[in-house]
Design a protein around this motif. Structure first.
Motif, short mmCIF file in Angstrom:
data_model
loop_
_atom_site.label_atom_id
_atom_site.label_comp_id
_atom_site.label_asym_id
_atom_site.label_seq_id
_atom_site.Cartn_x
_atom_site.Cartn_y
_atom_site.Cartn_z
N ASP A 187 -20.14 -15.37 62.35
CA ASP A 187 -20.80 -15.33 61.12
C ASP A 187 -20.10 -14.01 60.42
O ASP A 187 -19.47 -13.27 61.05
N GLY A 188 -20.50 -13.81 59.07
CA GLY A 188 -19.79 -12.75 58.22
C GLY A 188 -20.37 -11.32 58.81
O GLY A 188 -19.87 -10.58 58.65
N PHE A 189 -21.53 -11.28 59.29
CA PHE A 189 -21.90 -10.04 59.89
C PHE A 189 -21.20 -9.51 61.09
O PHE A 189 -20.68 -8.32 61.02
N VAL A 190 -20.98 -10.38 62.10
CA VAL A 190 -20.10 -9.84 63.13
C VAL A 190 -18.78 -10.00 62.49
O VAL A 190 -17.95 -8.80 63.06
N GLY A 191 -18.34 -10.70 62.07
CA GLY A 191 -16.73 -10.67 61.50
C GLY A 191 -16.44 -9.37 60.63
O GLY A 191 -15.36 -8.90 60.73
N ASN A 192 -17.21 -9.09 59.96
CA ASN A 192 -16.95 -7.96 58.96
C ASN A 192 -17.05 -6.62 60.04
O ASN A 192 -16.29 -5.60 59.65
N ILE A 193 -17.92 -6.74 61.06
CA ILE A 193 -17.96 -5.50 61.63
C ILE A 193 -16.63 -5.27 62.56
O ILE A 193 -16.10 -4.14 62.68
N ILE A 194 -16.03 -6.39 62.99
CA ILE A 194 -14.78 -6.42 63.69
C ILE A 194 -13.63 -6.14 62.86
O ILE A 194 -12.70 -5.52 63.08
N LEU A 195 -13.71 -6.45 61.50
CA LEU A 195 -12.55 -6.33 60.65
C LEU A 195 -12.68 -4.82 60.38
O LEU A 195 -11.42 -4.10 60.46
N LYS A 196 -13.74 -3.96 60.04
CA LYS A 196 -13.67 -2.60 59.97
C LYS A 196 -13.10 -1.85 61.18
O LYS A 196 -12.73 -0.74 60.97
N LEU A 197 -13.57 -2.32 62.34
CA LEU A 197 -12.96 -1.68 63.45
C LEU A 197 -11.53 -1.88 63.52
O LEU A 197 -10.95 -0.93 63.86
N TYR A 198 -10.78 -3.04 63.32
CA TYR A 198 -9.65 -3.24 63.26
C TYR A 198 -8.83 -2.34 62.31
O TYR A 198 -7.87 -1.74 62.62
N GLU A 199 -9.35 -2.08 60.98
CA GLU A 199 -9.03 -1.35 60.09
C GLU A 199 -8.64 0.26 60.53
O GLU A 199 -7.81 0.85 60.17
N ALA A 200 -9.54 0.52 61.38
CA ALA A 200 -9.22 1.81 61.83
C ALA A 200 -8.62 2.16 63.00
O ALA A 200 -8.15 3.47 63.42
N ILE A 201 -8.23 1.19 63.79
CA ILE A 201 -7.47 1.21 65.23
C ILE A 201 -6.13 1.95 64.62
O ILE A 201 -5.52 2.73 65.29
N GLY A 202 -5.32 1.48 63.81
CA GLY A 202 -3.93 1.76 63.43
C GLY A 202 -3.89 3.29 63.13
O GLY A 202 -3.10 4.08 63.77
N PRO A 203 -4.42 3.70 62.30
CA PRO A 203 -4.92 5.33 61.88
C PRO A 203 -5.28 6.22 63.11
O PRO A 203 -4.62 7.16 63.29
N MET A 204 -6.13 5.56 63.82
CA MET A 204 -6.51 6.32 65.11
C MET A 204 -5.29 6.41 66.09
O MET A 204 -5.08 7.52 66.60
N ILE A 205 -4.59 5.30 66.51
CA ILE A 205 -3.60 5.42 67.31
C ILE A 205 -2.47 6.07 66.76
O ILE A 205 -1.86 7.00 67.65
N SER A 206 -1.97 6.19 65.42
CA SER A 206 -0.93 7.00 65.04
C SER A 206 -1.29 8.40 65.07
O SER A 206 -0.33 9.23 65.26
N GLY A 207 -2.52 8.82 64.77
CA GLY A 207 -2.83 10.14 64.74
C GLY A 207 -2.89 10.74 65.99
O GLY A 207 -2.53 12.01 66.39
N MET A 208 -3.20 9.95 67.09
CA MET A 208 -3.46 10.49 68.61
C MET A 208 -2.11 10.57 69.21
O MET A 208 -1.85 11.43 69.85
N LEU A 209 -1.12 9.55 68.93
CA LEU A 209 -0.08 9.60 69.44
C LEU A 209 0.97 10.88 68.75
O LEU A 209 1.56 11.47 69.51
N GLY A 210 0.57 10.91 67.43
CA GLY A 210 1.25 11.91 66.77
C GLY A 210 1.20 13.55 67.43
O GLY A 210 2.03 14.31 67.51
N LYS A 211 -0.46 13.56 67.69
CA LYS A 211 -0.78 14.77 68.40
C LYS A 211 -0.09 14.92 69.59
O LYS A 211 0.29 16.02 70.20
N ALA A 212 -0.35 14.27 70.55
CA ALA A 212 0.10 14.31 71.85
C ALA A 212 1.68 14.21 72.06
O ALA A 212 2.00 14.97 72.97
N LEU A 213 2.24 13.48 71.10
CA LEU A 213 3.92 13.47 71.34
C LEU A 213 4.53 14.21 70.48
O LEU A 213 5.65 14.70 70.56
N GLY A 214 3.91 15.00 69.49
CA GLY A 214 4.51 15.61 68.30
C GLY A 214 5.59 14.92 67.58
O GLY A 214 6.44 15.28 67.02
#
Length: 332
Positions: free
Chosen positions: A232-259
């Motif tokens: 349903d759209g309730f569950v689907g939209n929550i997953i969508l918003k989570l997916y949207e945040a994964i890329g910036p989070m990973i790039s930020g974490m790796l950028g800090k850890a690896l310089g």
């Protein structure tokens, strides 16, 4: 006129799309003509170098009203028949355009598309199909935000829509359909999911059973490849918003850890960026209505227009109408 960065991002995205696609394509910019004209001329004066040839393929359509994000969708489309959304969709209903793209209110676009374009026979609601990146190939998740509460029968309708989308637009053969739940067993999930599971088993689709959230990034589970995920759209939209945040989070974490330069990491992780996909089709309406993110950049708008062209070129809506009719005939 819709979107956080409108109209600049919308106009720039249209020009970028025209520079990318064949000369047979043109764009109608629907909204307040004076505002659009100013943006267009500013971009053509040098801010959008290399796209000046697109001006001849752009038509400005006057629509004085604007639907605001906070307005109730049903009330807005009734009280503002001259909004950019209503006018733009009516162009398609009248045969003056082939597709519609907006980064405005999702609820208003769903309501307006349903009223103006109408639903294919046999459907009770449309559904938003969003492409999610995986380690295998993108999967279509629907509904990703149009319908918060759904019946089991509507989830089966979404599965049929998703299968046709996967076949016609994604080029998948016999797409695998998974029902999102809290466990792979048929008895797992709430009452609607458990009923939908039984209905999907008898629907004549390549139903691989329940899938869990951890299966989505893999694009597969132990029962096979996943092409379409139903929820349903309730569950689907929550997953969508989570997916949207994964890329910036990973790039930020790796950028800090690896310089490492974060821009380089973002480029490597661009498949997780919603701007790459541009927009999601509202499936079930008799036409092409592409829903873009409210924060769409010009790149997202460009890709949303390309998604609309793809939907038109593949005859997506006509295929859906035919397949839904076949399914209704088989069940009668």
């Amino acid at each position: 006129m819709g979107g956080d960065f409108a109209p600049r991002a919308t106009v720039a995205g249209a020009l970028a799309a025209l520079a990318d696609v064949g000369a047979e394509h043109s764009v109608q910019l629907v909204g307040q003509s004076d505002v659009i004209s100013r943006e267009l001329e500013a971009l053509l004066d040098g801010e959008a170098a290399g796209v000046t040839d697109g001006r001849a393929r752009i038509e400005i359509i006057e629509a004085p009203d604007v639907i605001q994000m906070g307005e109730r969708p049903s009330a807005a489309i009734r009280s503002k028949p001259k909004s950019s959304m209503m006018v733009g969709l009516k162009l398609q209903a009248e045969g003056r355009s082939d597709g519609f793209v907006s980064a405005g209110s999702t609820g208003a676009q769903m309501a307006a598309s349903t009223v103006v374009l109408r639903l294919h026979p046999g459907l009770t609601r449309p559904a938003i199909a969003t492409l999610f990146p995986t380690s295998r190939a993108p999967i279509a998740v629907l509904d990703s935000g149009a319908n918060v509460d759904c019946s089991a029968e509507e989830l089966v309708q979404f599965a049929r829509l998703g299968v046709v989308y996967a076949e016609t637009v994604l080029g998948r053969q016999d797409p695998g359909v998974g029902l999102l739940s809290i466990g792979e067993e048929a008895e797992k999930g709430n009452a609607v999911v458990k009923e939908a599971h039984q209905l999907l088993r008898a629907a004549g689709l390549n139903f691989i059973g329940n899938v869990e959230g951890r299966d989505l990034p893999n694009g597969a589970c132990d029962r096979g490849a996943i092409d379409v995920v139903i929820c349903d759209g309730f569950v689907g939209n929550i997953i969508l918003k989570l997916y949207e945040a994964i890329g910036p989070m990973i790039s930020g974490m790796l950028g800090k850890a690896l310089g490492t330069d974060e821009d380089s990491l973002r480029e490597a992780l661009k498949s997780l960026d919603y701007n790459e996909y541009g927009g999601a089709p509202l499936l079930g309406v008799r036409g092409v209505s592409i829903i873009s993110h409210g924060k769409s950049s010009s790149r997202a708008i460009k890709n949303a227009i390309r998604a609309a062209i793809r939907a038109v070129d593949t005859g997506m809506s006509d295929h859906m109408g035919r397949r839904l009719g076949e399914a209704a005939g088989a069940s009668s």
